[in-house]
Scaffold this motif. Structure first.
Motif, PDB file in Angstrom:
ATOM      1  N   ARG A  91      -5.869   1.339  -8.076  1.00 19.44           N
ATOM      2  CA  ARG A  91      -5.028   0.648  -7.092  1.00 19.44           C
ATOM      3  C   ARG A  91      -3.854   1.531  -6.706  1.00 19.44           C
ATOM      4  NH1 ARG A  91      -5.583  -2.781 -11.274  1.00 19.44           N
ATOM      5  NH2 ARG A  91      -3.354  -2.702 -11.780  1.00 19.44           N
ATOM      6  N   PHE A  92      -3.610   1.643  -5.390  1.00 16.82           N
ATOM      7  CA  PHE A  92      -2.483   2.460  -4.935  1.00 16.82           C
ATOM      8  C   PHE A  92      -1.647   1.681  -3.926  1.00 16.82           C
ATOM      9  CE2 PHE A  92      -5.080   3.043  -1.230  1.00 16.82           C
ATOM     10  CZ  PHE A  92      -4.232   3.441  -0.198  1.00 16.82           C
ATOM     11  N   TRP A  93      -0.423   2.169  -3.737  1.00 13.00           N
ATOM     12  CA  TRP A  93       0.500   1.546  -2.781  1.00 13.00           C
ATOM     13  C   TRP A  93       1.254   2.636  -2.051  1.00 13.00           C
ATOM     14  CZ3 TRP A  93       5.807   1.888  -2.245  1.00 13.00           C
ATOM     15  CH2 TRP A  93       6.413   0.959  -1.384  1.00 13.00           C
ATOM     16  N   VAL A 112      -8.056   1.492  -4.042  1.00 10.09           N
ATOM     17  CA  VAL A 112      -7.870   0.386  -3.111  1.00 10.09           C
ATOM     18  C   VAL A 112      -6.377   0.136  -2.920  1.00 10.09           C
ATOM     19  CG1 VAL A 112      -8.297  -2.071  -2.715  1.00 10.09           C
ATOM     20  CG2 VAL A 112     -10.050  -0.653  -3.813  1.00 10.09           C
ATOM     21  N   ARG A 113      -5.979  -0.039  -1.653  1.00  3.08           N
ATOM     22  CA  ARG A 113      -4.574  -0.304  -1.354  1.00  3.08           C
ATOM     23  C   ARG A 113      -4.188  -1.726  -1.765  1.00  3.08           C
ATOM     24  NH1 ARG A 113      -0.961   1.707   2.644  1.00  3.08           N
ATOM     25  NH2 ARG A 113      -2.649   2.818   3.708  1.00  3.08           N
ATOM     26  N   VAL A 114      -3.019  -1.854  -2.361  1.00  3.23           N
ATOM     27  CA  VAL A 114      -2.464  -3.180  -2.672  1.00  3.23           C
ATOM     28  C   VAL A 114      -1.183  -3.357  -1.859  1.00  3.23           C
ATOM     29  CG1 VAL A 114      -3.460  -3.337  -4.975  1.00  3.23           C
ATOM     30  CG2 VAL A 114      -1.229  -2.235  -4.687  1.00  3.23           C
ATOM     31  N   LYS A 115      -0.871  -4.614  -1.561  1.00  6.97           N
ATOM     32  CA  LYS A 115       0.270  -4.901  -0.701  1.00  6.97           C
ATOM     33  C   LYS A 115       1.592  -4.879  -1.454  1.00  6.97           C
ATOM     34  CE  LYS A 115      -2.294  -7.657   2.687  1.00  6.97           C
ATOM     35  NZ  LYS A 115      -2.397  -8.983   3.367  1.00  6.97           N
ATOM     36  N   GLU A 116       1.538  -5.181  -2.740  1.00  7.33           N
ATOM     37  CA  GLU A 116       2.763  -5.274  -3.536  1.00  7.33           C
ATOM     38  C   GLU A 116       2.895  -4.049  -4.437  1.00  7.33           C
ATOM     39  OE1 GLU A 116       5.025  -7.500  -3.083  1.00  7.33           O
ATOM     40  OE2 GLU A 116       3.790  -8.575  -1.608  1.00  7.33           O
ATOM     41  N   PRO A 117       4.042  -3.366  -4.422  1.00  5.43           N
ATOM     42  CA  PRO A 117       4.190  -2.167  -5.259  1.00  5.43           C
ATOM     43  C   PRO A 117       3.996  -2.436  -6.740  1.00  5.43           C
ATOM     44  CG  PRO A 117       6.304  -2.858  -4.327  1.00  5.43           C
ATOM     45  CD  PRO A 117       5.248  -3.645  -3.626  1.00  5.43           C
ATOM     46  N   LEU A 119       1.807  -4.087  -8.161  1.00  2.00           N
ATOM     47  CA  LEU A 119       0.399  -4.135  -8.538  1.00  2.00           C
ATOM     48  C   LEU A 119      -0.242  -2.758  -8.581  1.00  2.00           C
ATOM     49  CD1 LEU A 119      -0.721  -7.193  -6.360  1.00  2.00           C
ATOM     50  CD2 LEU A 119      -0.096  -7.190  -8.793  1.00  2.00           C
ATOM     51  N   ALA A 120       0.475  -1.738  -8.138  1.00  6.31           N
ATOM     52  CA  ALA A 120      -0.100  -0.397  -8.001  1.00  6.31           C
ATOM     53  C   ALA A 120      -0.102   0.352  -9.325  1.00  6.31           C
ATOM     54  CB  ALA A 120       0.680   0.398  -6.966  1.00  6.31           C
ATOM     55  N   GLN A 121      -1.117   1.189  -9.477  1.00  4.54           N
ATOM     56  CA  GLN A 121      -1.143   2.149 -10.585  1.00  4.54           C
ATOM     57  C   GLN A 121      -0.674   3.525 -10.116  1.00  4.54           C
ATOM     58  OE1 GLN A 121      -5.306   1.107 -10.965  1.00  4.54           O
ATOM     59  NE2 GLN A 121      -5.030   0.713 -13.155  1.00  4.54           N
ATOM     60  N   LEU A 122      -0.887   3.811  -8.838  1.00 13.81           N
ATOM     61  CA  LEU A 122      -0.412   5.038  -8.203  1.00 13.81           C
ATOM     62  C   LEU A 122       0.371   4.631  -6.975  1.00 13.81           C
ATOM     63  CD1 LEU A 122      -0.351   8.140  -7.665  1.00 13.81           C
ATOM     64  CD2 LEU A 122      -2.550   7.850  -6.482  1.00 13.81           C
ATOM     65  N   ALA A 123       1.598   5.132  -6.831  1.00 16.93           N
ATOM     66  CA  ALA A 123       2.444   4.757  -5.699  1.00 16.93           C
ATOM     67  C   ALA A 123       3.078   5.996  -5.081  1.00 16.93           C
ATOM     68  CB  ALA A 123       3.529   3.784  -6.142  1.00 16.93           C
ATOM     69  N   TRP A 124       3.251   5.933  -3.757  1.00 21.91           N
ATOM     70  CA  TRP A 124       3.821   7.048  -3.002  1.00 21.91           C
ATOM     71  C   TRP A 124       5.118   6.610  -2.326  1.00 21.91           C
ATOM     72  CZ3 TRP A 124       1.428  11.695  -3.478  1.00 21.91           C
ATOM     73  CH2 TRP A 124       0.110  11.672  -3.952  1.00 21.91           C
ATOM     74  N   LEU A 125       6.119   7.440  -2.451  1.00 23.29           N
ATOM     75  CA  LEU A 125       7.396   7.254  -1.752  1.00 23.29           C
ATOM     76  C   LEU A 125       7.707   8.518  -0.969  1.00 23.29           C
ATOM     77  CD1 LEU A 125       9.499   5.741  -4.679  1.00 23.29           C
ATOM     78  CD2 LEU A 125       8.616   4.471  -2.708  1.00 23.29           C
ATOM     79  N   THR A 143      11.097  -1.920  -8.414  1.00 26.70           N
ATOM     80  CA  THR A 143       9.826  -2.483  -8.876  1.00 26.70           C
ATOM     81  C   THR A 143       8.914  -1.407  -9.449  1.00 26.70           C
ATOM     82  OG1 THR A 143       9.929  -4.280  -7.259  1.00 26.70           O
ATOM     83  CG2 THR A 143       7.756  -3.732  -8.149  1.00 26.70           C
ATOM     84  N   LEU A 144       8.835  -0.283  -8.757  1.00 33.48           N
ATOM     85  CA  LEU A 144       7.943   0.787  -9.192  1.00 33.48           C
ATOM     86  C   LEU A 144       8.402   1.437 -10.487  1.00 33.48           C
ATOM     87  CD1 LEU A 144       7.236   2.497  -5.752  1.00 33.48           C
ATOM     88  CD2 LEU A 144       5.607   1.200  -7.136  1.00 33.48           C
ATOM     89  N   LEU A 145       9.710   1.435 -10.723  1.00 35.08           N
ATOM     90  CA  LEU A 145      10.230   2.133 -11.903  1.00 35.08           C
ATOM     91  C   LEU A 145      10.627   1.167 -13.017  1.00 35.08           C
ATOM     92  CD1 LEU A 145      12.312   4.992 -10.232  1.00 35.08           C
ATOM     93  CD2 LEU A 145       9.989   5.045 -11.113  1.00 35.08           C
ATOM     94  N   ASN A 146       9.999  -0.012 -13.016  1.00 33.26           N
ATOM     95  CA  ASN A 146      10.250  -0.904 -14.147  1.00 33.26           C
ATOM     96  C   ASN A 146       9.443  -0.414 -15.351  1.00 33.26           C
ATOM     97  OD1 ASN A 146       7.594  -1.738 -13.815  1.00 33.26           O
ATOM     98  ND2 ASN A 146       8.104  -3.721 -12.914  1.00 33.26           N
ATOM     99  N   GLN A 147       9.295  -1.228 -16.356  1.00 32.73           N
ATOM    100  CA  GLN A 147       8.674  -0.769 -17.598  1.00 32.73           C
ATOM    101  C   GLN A 147       7.154  -0.654 -17.535  1.00 32.73           C
ATOM    102  OE1 GLN A 147      10.573   0.367 -20.138  1.00 32.73           O
ATOM    103  NE2 GLN A 147      12.203  -0.009 -18.654  1.00 32.73           N
ATOM    104  N   THR A 148       6.544  -1.144 -16.459  1.00 34.34           N
ATOM    105  CA  THR A 148       5.087  -1.038 -16.352  1.00 34.34           C
ATOM    106  C   THR A 148       4.683   0.408 -16.112  1.00 34.34           C
ATOM    107  OG1 THR A 148       4.998  -3.255 -15.390  1.00 34.34           O
ATOM    108  CG2 THR A 148       3.064  -1.855 -15.094  1.00 34.34           C
ATOM    109  N   PRO A 149       3.814   0.988 -16.946  1.00 38.49           N
ATOM    110  CA  PRO A 149       3.428   2.384 -16.735  1.00 38.49           C
ATOM    111  C   PRO A 149       2.663   2.549 -15.425  1.00 38.49           C
ATOM    112  CG  PRO A 149       2.834   1.619 -18.927  1.00 38.49           C
ATOM    113  CD  PRO A 149       3.199   0.414 -18.141  1.00 38.49           C
ATOM    114  N   ARG A 150       3.105   3.471 -14.605  1.00 38.14           N
ATOM    115  CA  ARG A 150       2.398   3.817 -13.377  1.00 38.14           C
ATOM    116  C   ARG A 150       2.849   5.202 -12.957  1.00 38.14           C
ATOM    117  NH1 ARG A 150       5.546  -0.422 -11.624  1.00 38.14           N
ATOM    118  NH2 ARG A 150       3.711  -1.704 -11.245  1.00 38.14           N
TER     119      ARG A 150
END
Length: 330
Positions: A91-93, A112-117, A119-125, A143-150
């Protein structure tokens, strides 16, 4: 598959007045151009690029082991995506309006693209981003830099061309993401393909894994010369000085377009998006030597991305738009 659409040259060649590329309109940087022209392509580069890594690490104040070299930013996007797919990410965002190569690479590897950051495992800024030249959402960053590993990648292609504002990421947050640098835009040398990424703190083993996924000698002599020159204080000074000029040119561009009834979206960089009051005949404009970037591929139909260019280029654009208006009036 997301199509790959870019600014710059096309099947007709390079436009006389090219507003479609986000390359620094003040370029090419003379010092870097000379370094590239004097590069010796008759020998293989050092396969470890030890001197180049050390120079880039020194520029950013990091350990050389955090430097990942790439043939280009787009190549690095593909490699990072492949690496994460191999690790099991699916999942990416990306932000709503973003560079199309992120989604293209994801589609190529089955993410697969997800709408909410969140939910992503890979994210681009990208901060400031393209096409709008605006900073990223602080909420998305948190959201992206919370404690969830991604895995989060921050594309810094336009950081050297930021004209106002500050990044949405703090220095501490920046050290927690992959930073992707492609200096050829800031140097006005987009035809020289070379880039690099800085790994997050503690991610040196991941750099080794990513290096194993690359071809040997990803950067040739000319790209190596460009990146080495990029680390020099004189070159950094040239880029810094260009921002004052680009600020004036960006203001002149927006003033001219707004005066013609175009809408101009706020931008913090030396490029931005504008919407004409009527449909624009890009083919007729191209025949007059002018090229803009259609922003429909970014999800902004009816809008066009333009970069700040020299006064003579702006005069040519103004004249061409006058010509098109006269033809419509007839």
């Amino acid at each position: 598959m997301t199509p790959r659409i870019h600014g710059g040259g096309d099947h007709l060649g390079v436009a006389r007045w090219d507003f479609s590329s986000n390359a620094n309109g003040c370029g090419p940087c003379p010092l870097v151009l000379r370094a590239v022209q004097e590069a010796d392509p008759s020998h293989y580069p050092d396969p470890s690029y030890a001197a180049l890594r050390s120079a880039l690490a020194g520029l950013h104040g990091v350990e050389p082991a955090r430097v990942l070299l790439a043939a280009s930013a787009s190549e690095c996007i593909q490699r990072l995506t492949a690496w994460r797919w191999r690790a099991g990410d699916r999942r990416f965002w990306t932000p709503t309006y973003a560079y199309g190569d992120y989604a293209h690479a994801a589609a190529a590897w089955g993410l697969v693209r997800v709408k909410e950051p969140g939910l992503a495992q890979l994210a681009w800024l990208c901060d400031p981003g393209s096409p709008l030249g605006q900073g990223e959402s602080p909420d998305a960053v948190r959201t992206l830099l919370n404690q969830t590993p991604r895995t989060v990648v921050l594309d810094r292609a336009y950081t050297p061309l930021r004209l106002k504002g500050d990044s949405a990421l703090s220095a501490e947050q920046t050290d927690r993401v992959w930073q992707l640098w492609s200096p050829n835009k800031a140097l006005g040398l987009t035809g020289v393909r070379a880039a690099y990424a800085l790994a997050p703190l503690g991610a040196q083993p991941d750099v080794q894994t990513l290096e194993s996924l690359a071809a040997s000698w990803p950067i040739g002599a000319h790209g190596e010369a460009m990146l080495r020159a990029w680390t020099q204080p004189e070159v950094q000074g040239w880029v810094a000085a260009s921002r004052a000029t680009l600020t004036q040119w960006t203001q002149a561009l927006s003033d001219m377009l707004v005066g013609r009834g175009w809408a101009w979206a706020p931008s913090e960089a030396a490029h931005g998006c504008a919407k004409p009051p009527h449909a624009l005949d890009a083919t007729a404009l191209r025949a007059r030597g002018i090229k803009l970037r259609d922003a429909a591929s970014f999800g902004l139909p009816g809008w066009w991305r333009l970069s700040a260019q020299r006064p003579e280029a702006l005069t040519a654009l103004d004249t061409a738009l006058n010509g098109l208006a006269l033809e419509v009036a007839r």
